[in-house]
Design a protein around this motif. Sequence first.
Motif, PDB file in Angstrom:
ATOM      1  N   GLY A 191     -43.093 -20.348  39.536  1.00 26.66           N
ATOM      2  CA  GLY A 191     -42.229 -20.482  40.558  1.00 26.66           C
ATOM      3  C   GLY A 191     -41.053 -22.081  40.458  1.00 26.66           C
ATOM      4  O   GLY A 191     -40.157 -22.384  40.567  1.00 26.66           O
ATOM      5  N   ARG A 192     -41.508 -23.461  39.292  1.00 30.74           N
ATOM      6  CA  ARG A 192     -40.650 -24.965  39.006  1.00 30.74           C
ATOM      7  C   ARG A 192     -39.889 -24.092  38.470  1.00 30.74           C
ATOM      8  O   ARG A 192     -39.442 -25.025  38.513  1.00 30.74           O
ATOM      9  CB  ARG A 192     -42.843 -25.062  38.592  1.00 30.74           C
ATOM     10  CG  ARG A 192     -43.312 -25.788  39.912  1.00 30.74           C
ATOM     11  CD  ARG A 192     -44.429 -26.940  38.483  1.00 30.74           C
ATOM     12  NE  ARG A 192     -45.187 -27.009  39.768  1.00 30.74           N
ATOM     13  CZ  ARG A 192     -45.873 -28.149  39.303  1.00 30.74           C
ATOM     14  NH1 ARG A 192     -46.561 -28.480  38.203  1.00 30.74           N
ATOM     15  NH2 ARG A 192     -47.141 -28.438  40.284  1.00 30.74           N
ATOM     16  N   ALA A 193     -40.426 -23.808  36.902  1.00 28.99           N
ATOM     17  CA  ALA A 193     -39.471 -23.247  36.440  1.00 28.99           C
ATOM     18  C   ALA A 193     -38.096 -22.692  36.641  1.00 28.99           C
ATOM     19  O   ALA A 193     -36.953 -22.566  36.763  1.00 28.99           O
ATOM     20  CB  ALA A 193     -39.953 -22.123  34.771  1.00 28.99           C
ATOM     21  N   LEU A 194     -38.765 -21.051  37.880  1.00 35.58           N
ATOM     22  CA  LEU A 194     -36.652 -21.061  38.471  1.00 35.58           C
ATOM     23  C   LEU A 194     -36.271 -22.297  39.239  1.00 35.58           C
ATOM     24  O   LEU A 194     -34.904 -22.054  39.365  1.00 35.58           O
ATOM     25  CB  LEU A 194     -37.715 -19.980  39.893  1.00 35.58           C
ATOM     26  CG  LEU A 194     -37.903 -18.408  39.336  1.00 35.58           C
ATOM     27  CD1 LEU A 194     -38.798 -17.667  40.399  1.00 35.58           C
ATOM     28  CD2 LEU A 194     -37.628 -17.796  37.904  1.00 35.58           C
ATOM     29  N   ARG A 195     -37.185 -22.887  39.974  1.00 35.42           N
ATOM     30  CA  ARG A 195     -36.643 -23.879  40.710  1.00 35.42           C
ATOM     31  C   ARG A 195     -35.823 -25.141  39.494  1.00 35.42           C
ATOM     32  O   ARG A 195     -34.355 -25.103  39.920  1.00 35.42           O
ATOM     33  CB  ARG A 195     -37.522 -25.033  41.586  1.00 35.42           C
ATOM     34  CG  ARG A 195     -37.132 -26.274  42.327  1.00 35.42           C
ATOM     35  CD  ARG A 195     -37.829 -26.418  43.255  1.00 35.42           C
ATOM     36  NE  ARG A 195     -39.261 -27.376  42.457  1.00 35.42           N
ATOM     37  CZ  ARG A 195     -39.763 -27.452  43.294  1.00 35.42           C
ATOM     38  NH1 ARG A 195     -40.266 -27.951  44.472  1.00 35.42           N
ATOM     39  NH2 ARG A 195     -41.599 -28.492  42.901  1.00 35.42           N
ATOM     40  N   ARG A 196     -36.543 -25.058  38.642  1.00 31.26           N
ATOM     41  CA  ARG A 196     -35.473 -25.391  37.403  1.00 31.26           C
ATOM     42  C   ARG A 196     -34.207 -25.023  37.283  1.00 31.26           C
ATOM     43  O   ARG A 196     -33.240 -26.423  36.353  1.00 31.26           O
ATOM     44  CB  ARG A 196     -36.413 -26.535  35.806  1.00 31.26           C
ATOM     45  CG  ARG A 196     -35.872 -27.291  35.128  1.00 31.26           C
ATOM     46  CD  ARG A 196     -36.709 -26.832  33.782  1.00 31.26           C
ATOM     47  NE  ARG A 196     -38.309 -27.832  34.217  1.00 31.26           N
ATOM     48  CZ  ARG A 196     -38.819 -28.382  33.477  1.00 31.26           C
ATOM     49  NH1 ARG A 196     -38.577 -26.721  32.080  1.00 31.26           N
ATOM     50  NH2 ARG A 196     -40.452 -28.436  34.144  1.00 31.26           N
ATOM     51  N   ALA A 197     -34.387 -23.741  36.959  1.00 28.84           N
ATOM     52  CA  ALA A 197     -32.934 -23.996  36.937  1.00 28.84           C
ATOM     53  C   ALA A 197     -32.857 -23.245  37.578  1.00 28.84           C
ATOM     54  O   ALA A 197     -31.149 -22.423  37.583  1.00 28.84           O
ATOM     55  CB  ALA A 197     -33.517 -21.532  36.324  1.00 28.84           C
ATOM     56  N   GLY A 198     -32.522 -23.936  39.046  1.00 34.29           N
ATOM     57  CA  GLY A 198     -30.863 -23.637  39.949  1.00 34.29           C
ATOM     58  C   GLY A 198     -31.673 -22.845  41.031  1.00 34.29           C
ATOM     59  O   GLY A 198     -30.761 -22.606  42.042  1.00 34.29           O
ATOM     60  N   LEU A 199     -32.501 -21.881  41.166  1.00 33.06           N
ATOM     61  CA  LEU A 199     -33.274 -20.704  42.020  1.00 33.06           C
ATOM     62  C   LEU A 199     -33.966 -22.274  43.654  1.00 33.06           C
ATOM     63  O   LEU A 199     -34.216 -23.065  43.458  1.00 33.06           O
ATOM     64  CB  LEU A 199     -33.884 -19.660  41.886  1.00 33.06           C
ATOM     65  CG  LEU A 199     -33.283 -18.409  41.117  1.00 33.06           C
ATOM     66  CD1 LEU A 199     -32.582 -19.083  39.889  1.00 33.06           C
ATOM     67  CD2 LEU A 199     -33.827 -17.433  41.434  1.00 33.06           C
ATOM     68  N   ALA A 200     -33.963 -21.462  44.503  1.00 32.26           N
ATOM     69  CA  ALA A 200     -33.727 -22.080  46.016  1.00 32.26           C
ATOM     70  C   ALA A 200     -35.946 -21.153  45.994  1.00 32.26           C
ATOM     71  O   ALA A 200     -35.785 -20.302  46.556  1.00 32.26           O
ATOM     72  CB  ALA A 200     -33.358 -21.748  47.533  1.00 32.26           C
ATOM     73  N   VAL A 201     -36.155 -22.550  45.567  1.00 29.56           N
ATOM     74  CA  VAL A 201     -37.571 -21.985  45.394  1.00 29.56           C
ATOM     75  C   VAL A 201     -38.698 -23.268  46.029  1.00 29.56           C
ATOM     76  O   VAL A 201     -38.458 -24.030  45.727  1.00 29.56           O
ATOM     77  CB  VAL A 201     -38.012 -21.502  44.260  1.00 29.56           C
ATOM     78  CG1 VAL A 201     -40.220 -21.390  44.300  1.00 29.56           C
ATOM     79  CG2 VAL A 201     -37.871 -20.380  43.494  1.00 29.56           C
ATOM     80  N   ASP A 202     -39.006 -22.360  47.921  1.00 29.19           N
ATOM     81  CA  ASP A 202     -40.217 -23.115  48.318  1.00 29.19           C
ATOM     82  C   ASP A 202     -41.653 -23.035  48.070  1.00 29.19           C
ATOM     83  O   ASP A 202     -41.735 -21.675  48.217  1.00 29.19           O
ATOM     84  CB  ASP A 202     -39.144 -24.219  49.873  1.00 29.19           C
ATOM     85  CG  ASP A 202     -38.424 -22.462  50.491  1.00 29.19           C
ATOM     86  OD1 ASP A 202     -39.162 -21.217  49.912  1.00 29.19           O
ATOM     87  OD2 ASP A 202     -37.825 -22.384  51.387  1.00 29.19           O
ATOM     88  N   ALA A 203     -41.996 -24.001  49.035  1.00 27.33           N
ATOM     89  CA  ALA A 203     -43.234 -23.525  49.699  1.00 27.33           C
ATOM     90  C   ALA A 203     -43.558 -22.372  50.796  1.00 27.33           C
ATOM     91  O   ALA A 203     -44.547 -21.429  50.062  1.00 27.33           O
ATOM     92  CB  ALA A 203     -44.215 -24.693  50.434  1.00 27.33           C
ATOM     93  N   GLU A 204     -42.646 -21.111  51.516  1.00 30.57           N
ATOM     94  CA  GLU A 204     -42.948 -20.782  51.727  1.00 30.57           C
ATOM     95  C   GLU A 204     -42.603 -18.922  51.560  1.00 30.57           C
ATOM     96  O   GLU A 204     -43.102 -18.037  51.564  1.00 30.57           O
ATOM     97  CB  GLU A 204     -41.151 -20.429  53.371  1.00 30.57           C
ATOM     98  CG  GLU A 204     -41.229 -19.534  54.370  1.00 30.57           C
ATOM     99  CD  GLU A 204     -40.444 -19.305  54.961  1.00 30.57           C
ATOM    100  OE1 GLU A 204     -40.022 -18.647  56.045  1.00 30.57           O
ATOM    101  OE2 GLU A 204     -39.326 -20.426  55.080  1.00 30.57           O
ATOM    102  N   ARG A 205     -41.243 -19.532  50.378  1.00 33.49           N
ATOM    103  CA  ARG A 205     -41.495 -18.630  48.986  1.00 33.49           C
ATOM    104  C   ARG A 205     -42.410 -18.259  48.148  1.00 33.49           C
ATOM    105  O   ARG A 205     -43.093 -16.831  47.985  1.00 33.49           O
ATOM    106  CB  ARG A 205     -39.965 -18.365  48.463  1.00 33.49           C
ATOM    107  CG  ARG A 205     -39.007 -18.435  49.307  1.00 33.49           C
ATOM    108  CD  ARG A 205     -37.254 -17.954  48.569  1.00 33.49           C
ATOM    109  NE  ARG A 205     -36.075 -18.229  49.255  1.00 33.49           N
ATOM    110  CZ  ARG A 205     -35.462 -17.422  48.934  1.00 33.49           C
ATOM    111  NH1 ARG A 205     -35.131 -17.501  47.979  1.00 33.49           N
ATOM    112  NH2 ARG A 205     -34.060 -17.717  49.805  1.00 33.49           N
TER     113      ARG A 205
END
Length: 408
Positions: A30-44
């Motif tokens: 999830g952290r890698a996806l957020r670094r790549a620009g995807l909207a990843v939060d605690a709910e997802r």
Amino acid sequence: MPPAESSTASVSWWGDARSGKLPLNLLGFGRALRRAGLAVDAERMALAQQSLMLVGVGRTEMQAALETVFVSRQQDLAVFRELFAAYFRNPEVAQLLLAQLLPRAPEAAAPKHRPRVQEALAAIHAAQKSERPVQEEFKLDAAMSASDRQRLQNADFNQLSASEYQLVQQLVREIRLPLPRYRSRRGHLSSRGAQVHWSASFAEAARTGGELLQLRRWERLQLPMPWLALVDVSGSMERYVRLMLAFLHQASSAQHHPQLRRHVYSMGTGLLDLNPAFSLADPDAMLTAANAAIDDFGGGTRLGECLGQLRLQAARHLVGRRTLVLIVSDGLDTGEAQLLESELLWLKRHSARIVWLNPLLRFDGYAPLAAGAAMLHQHCHAMLAVHNLQSLQELAVQLARLMTMKPS
């Protein structure tokens, strides 16, 4: 019956639930996806854990479940799939990504991944090539702490390191730009309209046997003001062009302004249409296409000749004197000042406002003494700074205030 170690090896990709590796691997992904620009939060992340409990940890099922949870935009689909394949190829990837290393320039040829995937995996490549402990490599969290974000808010784009420049390039895409709106001549039926739409009201009454039970009302549409962006690609603007293009692309996307009329051109030794590149939804693809299209990047700037080409080739984009014109330039023109003045006067007559976005305003006591800068200062309605994240965030407020002022 297969041996016990085969069963253990088959699940080592995801980790053994008894040792707690699966939640950590999912968190790192999830952290890698957020670094790549995807909207990843605690709910997802919580939803992703629930989906894996339902579908199991088979590779195909897991990829499909996580793709459904994490991907909400078409341009993120290919990024997710490439990052999923690269992340779960090595069982040590989770620990390396959790270290949150700062991306470094690769020493060898970069892998054939999308730029956003390369940025997310840069920490892995840096850790694999380094012999020092992970703790010594830690510089800046990719998600960034509050103090790091605050420092980059006021950092001049021209003073950023290569790693900070990549982080800021991601941050400028998150800045929203509520554009000024105008009342169109076209309208639509509305319950709050000031005018009664009699034909629609009578048509409604015909359905109820002639009883006029409700008056249908009509109001004008509120549309975002059309805007035209002219971006200087001279050598003195080199550190600002890529960030400004990323900002303008995201701030004016169809997702945020579906009815916006947007046109973007680059100004160098000549005028170049960047609308084909800006029509791409993915920001990385846009930057790649723009870089391939601009053949005079880093050269001189002849603003007068570029505006002359605009008048001859693209005057149709100036719609009804309602167009907001953004000139992104430092004003260091190599052309004739008289030609620039005459073209600016024409542009002023055919647009609503001309706003000069000047990165040189970062200097205290700056004065537009160069010939091109003096002409822009004289004929533009406003001169605003665009040298850091804070100035871009304030741009929306300043544009809204400018549109309420009567032009002098």
